[in-house]
Structures are given as C-alpha cells and as structure tokens.
Design a protein around this motif. Structure first.
Motif, PDB file in Angstrom:
ATOM      1  N   GLU A 131       0.380  -1.418   0.169  1.00  0.00           N
ATOM      2  CA  GLU A 131       0.259   0.324  -0.192  1.00  0.00           C
ATOM      3  C   GLU A 131       0.753   1.542   0.003  1.00  0.00           C
ATOM      4  N   PRO A 132       0.908   2.210  -0.911  1.00  0.00           N
ATOM      5  CA  PRO A 132       1.334   3.401  -1.165  1.00  0.00           C
ATOM      6  C   PRO A 132       0.896   4.546   0.021  1.00  0.00           C
ATOM      7  N   PHE A 133       1.938   5.000   1.029  1.00  0.00           N
ATOM      8  CA  PHE A 133       1.168   5.934   1.619  1.00  0.00           C
ATOM      9  C   PHE A 133       0.286   7.085   1.351  1.00  0.00           C
ATOM     10  N   THR A 134      -0.221   7.510   2.086  1.00  0.00           N
ATOM     11  CA  THR A 134      -1.905   8.610   2.276  1.00  0.00           C
ATOM     12  C   THR A 134      -0.639  10.446   1.216  1.00  0.00           C
ATOM     13  N   SER A 135      -0.880  10.937   1.115  1.00  0.00           N
ATOM     14  CA  SER A 135      -0.138  12.182   0.681  1.00  0.00           C
ATOM     15  C   SER A 135      -1.467  13.432   0.891  1.00  0.00           C
ATOM     16  N   THR A 136      -0.974  14.007   2.143  1.00  0.00           N
ATOM     17  CA  THR A 136      -2.213  15.374   1.797  1.00  0.00           C
ATOM     18  C   THR A 136      -1.562  16.758   1.954  1.00  0.00           C
ATOM     19  N   TYR A 137      -0.243  17.060   1.272  1.00  0.00           N
ATOM     20  CA  TYR A 137       0.352  18.189   1.626  1.00  0.00           C
ATOM     21  C   TYR A 137      -0.206  19.097   0.821  1.00  0.00           C
ATOM     22  N   HIS A 138      -0.787  18.713  -0.288  1.00  0.00           N
ATOM     23  CA  HIS A 138      -1.258  19.707  -1.224  1.00  0.00           C
ATOM     24  C   HIS A 138      -2.177  20.129  -0.469  1.00  0.00           C
ATOM     25  N   HIS A 139      -3.199  19.884   0.843  1.00  0.00           N
ATOM     26  CA  HIS A 139      -4.033  20.891   1.154  1.00  0.00           C
ATOM     27  C   HIS A 139      -3.305  21.849   1.821  1.00  0.00           C
ATOM     28  N   VAL A 140      -2.233  22.128   2.349  1.00  0.00           N
ATOM     29  CA  VAL A 140      -1.974  23.113   3.043  1.00  0.00           C
ATOM     30  C   VAL A 140      -1.966  24.769   1.560  1.00  0.00           C
ATOM     31  N   PRO A 141      -1.790  25.779   2.284  1.00  0.00           N
ATOM     32  CA  PRO A 141      -1.794  26.788   1.240  1.00  0.00           C
ATOM     33  C   PRO A 141      -0.533  26.967   0.142  1.00  0.00           C
ATOM     34  N   GLY A 142      -0.857  27.315  -0.488  1.00  0.00           N
ATOM     35  CA  GLY A 142       0.513  27.692  -1.402  1.00  0.00           C
ATOM     36  C   GLY A 142       1.691  26.682  -1.896  1.00  0.00           C
ATOM     37  N   VAL A 143       1.012  24.972  -1.363  1.00  0.00           N
ATOM     38  CA  VAL A 143       2.301  23.906  -1.800  1.00  0.00           C
ATOM     39  C   VAL A 143       0.656  23.299  -2.961  1.00  0.00           C
ATOM     40  N   ALA A 144       1.958  22.612  -4.243  1.00  0.00           N
ATOM     41  CA  ALA A 144       1.678  21.879  -4.977  1.00  0.00           C
ATOM     42  C   ALA A 144       1.923  20.654  -4.949  1.00  0.00           C
ATOM     43  N   PRO A 145       1.209  19.770  -5.473  1.00  0.00           N
ATOM     44  CA  PRO A 145       1.441  18.446  -5.065  1.00  0.00           C
ATOM     45  C   PRO A 145       3.105  17.580  -6.219  1.00  0.00           C
ATOM     46  N   LEU A 146       3.960  17.342  -6.211  1.00  0.00           N
ATOM     47  CA  LEU A 146       4.970  17.098  -7.296  1.00  0.00           C
ATOM     48  C   LEU A 146       4.423  15.501  -7.648  1.00  0.00           C
ATOM     49  N   THR A 147       4.655  15.748  -9.315  1.00  0.00           N
ATOM     50  CA  THR A 147       4.563  14.715 -10.011  1.00  0.00           C
ATOM     51  C   THR A 147       6.042  14.070  -9.831  1.00  0.00           C
ATOM     52  N   THR A 148       5.331  12.186 -10.315  1.00  0.00           N
ATOM     53  CA  THR A 148       6.217  11.372 -10.350  1.00  0.00           C
ATOM     54  C   THR A 148       8.179  11.726 -10.863  1.00  0.00           C
ATOM     55  N   GLU A 149       7.945  12.303 -12.148  1.00  0.00           N
ATOM     56  CA  GLU A 149       8.873  13.296 -12.250  1.00  0.00           C
ATOM     57  C   GLU A 149       9.383  13.851 -11.665  1.00  0.00           C
ATOM     58  N   ASP A 150       9.066  15.542 -11.128  1.00  0.00           N
ATOM     59  CA  ASP A 150       9.695  16.178 -10.156  1.00  0.00           C
ATOM     60  C   ASP A 150      10.263  14.950  -8.972  1.00  0.00           C
ATOM     61  N   ILE A 151       9.928  13.893  -8.325  1.00  0.00           N
ATOM     62  CA  ILE A 151      10.704  13.089  -6.985  1.00  0.00           C
ATOM     63  C   ILE A 151      11.557  12.608  -7.972  1.00  0.00           C
ATOM     64  N   GLU A 152      11.281  11.837  -9.070  1.00  0.00           N
ATOM     65  CA  GLU A 152      12.418  11.158  -9.851  1.00  0.00           C
ATOM     66  C   GLU A 152      13.886  12.698  -9.812  1.00  0.00           C
ATOM     67  N   ASP A 153      13.945  13.337 -10.443  1.00  0.00           N
ATOM     68  CA  ASP A 153      14.567  14.452 -10.722  1.00  0.00           C
ATOM     69  C   ASP A 153      15.318  15.110  -9.107  1.00  0.00           C
ATOM     70  N   ALA A 154      14.157  15.181  -8.442  1.00  0.00           N
ATOM     71  CA  ALA A 154      14.588  15.514  -6.694  1.00  0.00           C
ATOM     72  C   ALA A 154      16.068  14.269  -6.229  1.00  0.00           C
ATOM     73  N   PHE A 155      15.376  13.077  -6.538  1.00  0.00           N
ATOM     74  CA  PHE A 155      16.490  11.264  -6.573  1.00  0.00           C
ATOM     75  C   PHE A 155      17.546  12.236  -7.231  1.00  0.00           C
ATOM     76  N   THR A 156      17.402  12.249  -8.588  1.00  0.00           N
ATOM     77  CA  THR A 156      18.571  11.840  -9.217  1.00  0.00           C
ATOM     78  C   THR A 156      19.972  12.725  -8.915  1.00  0.00           C
ATOM     79  N   ALA A 157      18.792  14.392  -8.433  1.00  0.00           N
ATOM     80  CA  ALA A 157      19.642  15.556  -8.000  1.00  0.00           C
ATOM     81  C   ALA A 157      20.365  15.473  -6.714  1.00  0.00           C
ATOM     82  N   SER A 158      20.119  14.507  -5.400  1.00  0.00           N
ATOM     83  CA  SER A 158      20.028  14.172  -4.432  1.00  0.00           C
ATOM     84  C   SER A 158      21.568  13.370  -4.900  1.00  0.00           C
ATOM     85  N   MET A 159      21.488  12.559  -5.405  1.00  0.00           N
ATOM     86  CA  MET A 159      22.718  11.262  -5.498  1.00  0.00           C
ATOM     87  C   MET A 159      23.974  12.077  -6.257  1.00  0.00           C
TER      88      MET A 159
END
Length: 348
Positions: free
Chosen positions: A303-331
């Motif tokens: 089961e994937p985690f619940t994800s609700t942070y995008h309910h915070v004002p001014g915070v948009a959800p990340l796409t899979t591509e966003d998350i993968e790009d962040a991983f590549t930058a981190s590594m």
C-alpha cells in the motif's frame, strides 16, 4: 535576549541543525527565529540561538529566562529527534518522548501553536521481528507514536507533519547530513550493493527537504491547527526497480561502471545471506548492513502512503517526474561530495 523584529511570527525552532531544520530556516526569512540548540549555535543570518536541553524541565534554562522566551514566541516548530535505528532506546525515548512533552509544556506556557514533525512510518506496525541485527526501527517508531499520543492528549493546538524519507534539495541535492537512503544509493554508486532486500515493485517513498520545509513554513503562516499532513510521494513514489534504474543512469553519466543488484527477499537474508556472508563481516559493516535491512523493511508494503500535503495553502503536489528529478539531484550531490565521479564536472 534580543530578537530581531520581523513581519512574520516569532518561531521557536528545535532541531535547527538537522535536515528539515536547516531547510526550514531558508523558508522563514520573514520570521524572527529562535533556535533552541543543545551543543552549538546555529550559523544562519538573523537567527537567535538559545542553548538548552529538550530533555530537561524548562529546557534547562533559568525559570526567568524560560518565561521571557515563552512571552516572546508565537509559534513552536519541533523538528528535533533521534532518528537512528541503532541508538540506545533510553536516549531515543528521552529526546523523542520526554523532549516532546517538554516542548508541549513550553507551547502551553507560551500559548503558542505547535508544528510537530513526526514520520509517515508511524503506520508501519509489523517491524518487531528478528533479522535486523543491531538496528531497532521499532524503538524509533514507537517513540514517535508515543510523542504523537502526548500531543493528542495535551490540549495544545497543534499540527502533525509526517514526511516519508527526506532527501536533499530538489534542485541542488544539498542536505545538512546524508541519510540512510543516501547510504543505500551510495553503496550502489560504489558498486558495493550486490543485492537489495526488496521486491522490484515496492514503492520507495521519499520527498525533497525543500518540500517538507515549504509545508511547515506555510502552516506557520496560515495559523491553522488540528491537522495531520502526510508529506509523501504516495502514488507518485517510484518503485524500487525504477529507483535503481535512476541510480544506474546517474552512475553511467558520471563514468561509473556499476553492476545491477539482485532483488532478494528478507527471508533469504535471514536464512542464507546473514549466516553465510554478513556474520563474518567487521562490526561496523554489519551495522551498516543492518541499517539498510531495516530501512528497506520500512518500504515493504503493497500500500502506498497517504499524501495530503497539497492541502496546505500554496503547496502544489509533486509529480513522479518531480520526485525522480529530486532523487537524481540528491544522488549527484552525494556522488560529488564523496568523490565518486570519474568524469569532469563539465562532462557530467
């Protein structure tokens, strides 16, 4: 103690030298931030440091100084925690539970709302098993659950923020301290990870530190409490196979010749790999293996985690591509920091 006047609220921040705390300081430029630190001052522009101990009543401060601080603070952000799986249970519970109780006492005295950073992995209840060696993830997770319960019972106005694994900045990969996922991907980049105790389709849930910081900063400014915010990749989190593919692609771009790790079950680790290979290693290497095994166990669910942070004002959800790009930058940041690149920076 003088606190510089700012347009935003005055924030007491614990854990300012940690991964989330360091990233959060960059998001609170309009706030007067007081960092409660146990050992060394926080080196950040226009930040006030107070030396104290979260595990002691009044943070170990003189009662007058404690009262003065409480009178000045508008919001409390609690990031400090023991997060290691191999840390003594008394030390873990002392900071994660007793420390949270003392933070609650301060927030009550200050009549200030609390933004409490927990972990999405509090939902993992099936980890109390043999096979992690020196790593005890159930101690850490149990302490975080009890800290959340203390908040629920306190009557203090609060939000609970539950990030999954936190990696570096989504653009630069920069991070205050390398984390467990860095160690696993780093072993791969060193061609020292022949096997991985995961199923290929398992989701590896991680989020960049700037997303977590943005969520907290937005909640500080919004002034609303009573929420639980899951800062996770959720359905957008990549699978283990895809995460390995990203690391292999990065390694090739850096001139590294890497072998593809074999996916194995935890049962195979317990029956064959540990008694034959791991038990003969030096203790330090055994501990690193145990930490890796415990971390992969956290992801071991369909089961994937619940994800609700995008309910915070001014915070948009990340796409899979966003998350993968962040991983590549981190590594990439990890590889450069550890001198793993075989190509010039220009070529990479």
């Amino acid at each position: 103690m003088a606190i510089t006047a700012k347009s935003g609220p005055t924030v007491l921040l614990t854990g300012a030298s940690g991964v989330v705390g360091q990233a959060l300081l960059e998001q609170l430029g309009d706030c007067a931030v007081v960092c409660l630190t146990h050992r060394k001052p926080v080196c950040a522009h226009q930040v006030t440091t107070v030396r104290g101990d979260l595990t002691l009543p009044y943070f170990g401060l003189d009662p007058a100084a404690y009262g003065d601080l409480a009178d000045r603070v508008d919001v409390v952000v609690h990031c400090a925690a023991v997060t290691g799986f191999g840390v003594d249970s008394n030390r873990t519970n002392d900071l994660n539970i007793r420390g949270t109780e003392n933070v609650l006492a301060f927030a009550r005295r200050a009549q200030a709302p609390l933004q409490h950073v927990s972990t999405a992995f509090v939902t993992r209840h099936n980890l109390a098993r043999n096979g992690y060696g020196s790593a005890r993830p159930e101690v850490y997770l149990g302490s975080k659950r009890l800290a959340e319960q203390a908040i629920a019972n306190s009557g203090v106005a609060a939000n609970i923020i539950r990030p999954s694994v936190v990696i570096g900045d989504s653009v630069t990969g920069r991070i205050a301290q390398f984390q467990g996922l860095h160690a696993i991907a780093g072993a791969l980049l060193k061609d020292a990870l022949p096997m991985l105790p995961l199923q290929p389709g398992t989701r590896i849930d991680f989020v960049p530190q700037d997303l977590v910081a943005r969520v907290i900063a937005s909640l500080v400014r919004a002034g609303k409490t009573g929420g639980e915010y899951w800062v996770t990749g959720g359905n957008a989190a990549p699978t283990a196979a895809r995460t390995i593919e990203l690391a292999m692609t990065l390694g090739a771009s850096l001139g590294l010749e890497l072998g593809m790790p074999r996916f194995v079950s935890h049962d195979m680790v317990d029956r064959l790999i540990r008694p034959v290979f791991i038990d003969a290693l030096p203790k330090a290497q055994q501990r690193r293996f145990d930490d890796m095994l415990a971390m992969t166990a956290l992801f071991d669910t369909a089961e994937p985690f619940t994800s609700t942070y995008h309910h915070v004002p001014g915070v948009a959800p990340l796409t899979t591509e966003d998350i993968e790009d962040a991983f590549t930058a981190s590594m990439r940041h990890y590889a450069r920091a550890k001198g793993l690149t075989r190509l010039s920076e220009a070529a990479a």
